[in-house]
Design a protein around this motif. Structure first.
Motif, mmCIF file in Angstrom:
data_model
loop_
_atom_site.group_PDB
_atom_site.id
_atom_site.type_symbol
_atom_site.label_atom_id
_atom_site.label_comp_id
_atom_site.label_asym_id
_atom_site.label_seq_id
_atom_site.Cartn_x
_atom_site.Cartn_y
_atom_site.Cartn_z
ATOM 1 N N THR A 154 0.827 -1.208 0.000
ATOM 2 C CA THR A 154 0.000 0.000 0.000
ATOM 3 C C THR A 154 0.862 1.258 0.000
ATOM 4 O OG1 THR A 154 -0.143 0.015 2.434
ATOM 5 C CG2 THR A 154 -1.864 -1.170 1.216
ATOM 6 N N GLY A 164 -0.214 4.632 -1.371
ATOM 7 C CA GLY A 164 -1.555 4.226 -1.764
ATOM 8 C C GLY A 164 -2.652 5.181 -1.345
ATOM 9 N N SER A 165 -2.303 6.420 -1.006
ATOM 10 C CA SER A 165 -3.335 7.407 -0.657
ATOM 11 C C SER A 165 -3.988 7.923 -1.931
ATOM 12 C CB SER A 165 -2.719 8.568 0.132
ATOM 13 O OG SER A 165 -1.715 9.228 -0.633
ATOM 14 N N GLY A 225 -8.615 4.149 -4.453
ATOM 15 C CA GLY A 225 -7.599 3.842 -3.459
ATOM 16 C C GLY A 225 -8.036 2.725 -2.533
ATOM 17 N N ASN A 281 -5.897 -0.687 -1.882
ATOM 18 C CA ASN A 281 -5.448 -1.013 -0.533
ATOM 19 C C ASN A 281 -6.044 -2.320 -0.032
ATOM 20 O OD1 ASN A 281 -3.817 1.381 0.965
ATOM 21 N ND2 ASN A 281 -5.151 2.242 -0.590
ATOM 22 N N VAL A 287 0.879 3.527 5.687
ATOM 23 C CA VAL A 287 0.635 4.813 5.037
ATOM 24 C C VAL A 287 1.972 5.525 4.901
ATOM 25 C CG1 VAL A 287 -1.668 4.976 6.054
ATOM 26 C CG2 VAL A 287 0.244 6.139 7.167
ATOM 27 N N GLN A 330 -6.485 11.595 4.324
ATOM 28 C CA GLN A 330 -5.884 10.571 3.474
ATOM 29 C C GLN A 330 -5.495 9.351 4.299
ATOM 30 O OE1 GLN A 330 -5.764 10.699 0.171
ATOM 31 N NE2 GLN A 330 -6.621 12.770 0.132
ATOM 32 N N GLN A 335 -7.225 5.250 4.335
ATOM 33 C CA GLN A 335 -6.443 4.012 4.260
ATOM 34 C C GLN A 335 -6.623 3.173 5.519
ATOM 35 O OE1 GLN A 335 -2.519 5.915 2.667
ATOM 36 N NE2 GLN A 335 -2.507 3.806 1.945
#
Length: 401
Positions: A76, A79-80, A97, A101, A123, A141, A145
């Motif tokens: 991830t 991955g934001s 996203g 994720n 993150v 963000q 996640q």
């Protein structure tokens, strides 16, 4: 030597293992390894492969597991949502996203279940922070996640790859709301973060924010990473703070980098191969990290499964086992005793490999490079987030700098 197959046991959490004095071995560098294999695009470095090429991500995870990793970190990284749509990246047009994720978590869980490993959701720094969007926008963000990680019931969370401790603290604050253990690692060296906060002060801030594990990942090789973790440990000891320590350095030698790390090197990212660590360098790294007091010992960009296997083999006396991958590897070149050529058989000894100084085969190359050192960081106009692709005119402007 202990049996090469790690005994199956009831799965225990990260903090249970660390509190029991165990060494936890992390996995390695997914983005660089998958880019070399043709599944990740250099530039955005985002994790769409979890959806687009799940078999490739799964296979790499299995290789890290076989090499001795105790943690399967879901792919991830970056991955934001704001990163997935940054500068012309079209991934958001295909997959949200949350989808990326979640797919990454499922792959990590599947592989972890094959070897009693832990699953981590991570993150990292955001374009929103670099654009100066403010704490709430940045934490939103992380929140999105984290919601996916909780839904997939990962074992713990990692806030990794932060150049500014301020943003890392914001990440820790948000991740702690989940109730899961949180590890926090900065991509800084001995000089501290890009806003001028010392390495020691960075560590103290992360510990006070509630991070259960504090350390470093990426941007620097083992030597500078261990130099920085010593500074962090000393500062936290002085404050009476005792989080566990974690290091996941690059798989490259970086004696000549500046404050920004390897991304300032002219060779980044396509000409770094002459700097790759040998497995013997990883033996040395693992031993030095352990002696400092680091108990979460892993790897980052440039580190392949064989590097992780070297870490696991070096620490096998303390861990009481060797990884499954050691079944096909003689420690310190011992397998070479079976080679047909006598001069190669003569290399089947530890002192040969420990003392070897590998040649690069590149007689015209300098030993060290001069980092670019632009000094650009959060708040600079060139770091402002934009969804449109970088234009040729914008590139030409950069070429002139």
């Amino acid at each position: 030597m202990a049996d090469a197959k790690k005994p199956r046991m009831e799965k225990r959490g990260l903090m249970e293992r660390l509190n029991a004095g165990e060494i936890v071995i992390g996995d390695g560098g997914y983005v660089f390894a998958l880019e070399k294999r043709g599944y990740v695009k250099a530039g955005p470095w985002t994790p769409e492969a979890a959806v687009e090429f799940p078999d490739a991500v799964r296979q790499l995870a299995r290789e890290f597991l076989r090499a001795g990793s105790d943690v399967m970190q879901a792919f991830t990284f970056y991955g934001s949502d704001d990163k997935l749509e940054n500068r012309g990246n079209v991934s958001q047009e295909k997959h949200t996203g949350a989808v990326v994720n979640s797919a990454a978590c499922q792959i990590a869980k599947e592989v972890a279940d094959e070897g009693n490993a832990l699953v981590a959701g991570g993150v990292s720094q955001t374009p929103n922070y670099l654009s100066g969007s403010g704490k709430e926008a940045v934490q939103e963000q992380f929140r999105k996640q984290a919601e996916v990680f909780i839904k997939n019931d990962v074992d713990f969370l990692i806030a990794e790859y932060f150049e500014h401790v301020e943003e890392a603290v914001w990440a820790v604050e948000e991740l702690k709301k989940t109730g899961k253990p949180v590890a926090a690692t900065l991509c800084i060296g001995p000089e501290g973060d890009l806003h001028g906060v010392s390495a020691g002060d960075c560590a103290v801030q992360l510990a006070k924010a509630g991070a259960d594990v504090v350390g470093l990942n990426c941007h620097f090789g083992p030597v500078k990473t261990l130099e920085a973790i010593r500074l962090m440990k000393a500062a936290m000891d002085k404050e009476g703070l005792k989080p566990f320590l974690m290091t996941q350095p690059l798989g490259f030698k970086t004696p000549d980098v500046g404050k920004q790390g390897f991304i300032d090197l002219p060779e980044f990212p396509f000409g770094l191969e002459p700097r790759i660590l040998t497995r013997w360098d990883c033996h040395k790294y693992a031993r030095e990290a352990y002696e400092i007091g680091v108990r979460y010992i892993g790897a980052c960009c440039g580190m392949e499964p064989y590097h992780v296997r070297a870490i696991a083999e070096e620490l096998s006396p303390e861990r009481g086992c060797t990884p499954a991958g050691s079944q096909k590897h003689g420690m310190w070149g011992d397998g070479l005793r079976q080679h047909t050529k006598p001069w190669v058989r003569a290399r089947a000894r530890r002192d040969y490999w420990e003392n070897l100084k590998p040649a690069s085969g590149r007689p015209d190359c300098p030993v060290l490079a001069k980092p670019d050192g632009w000094g650009v960081t959060q708040g600079d106009k060139d770091l402002l987030q934009k969804t449109e692709a970088t234009t040729d005119a914008e590139l030409q402007e950069l070429f002139q700098k």
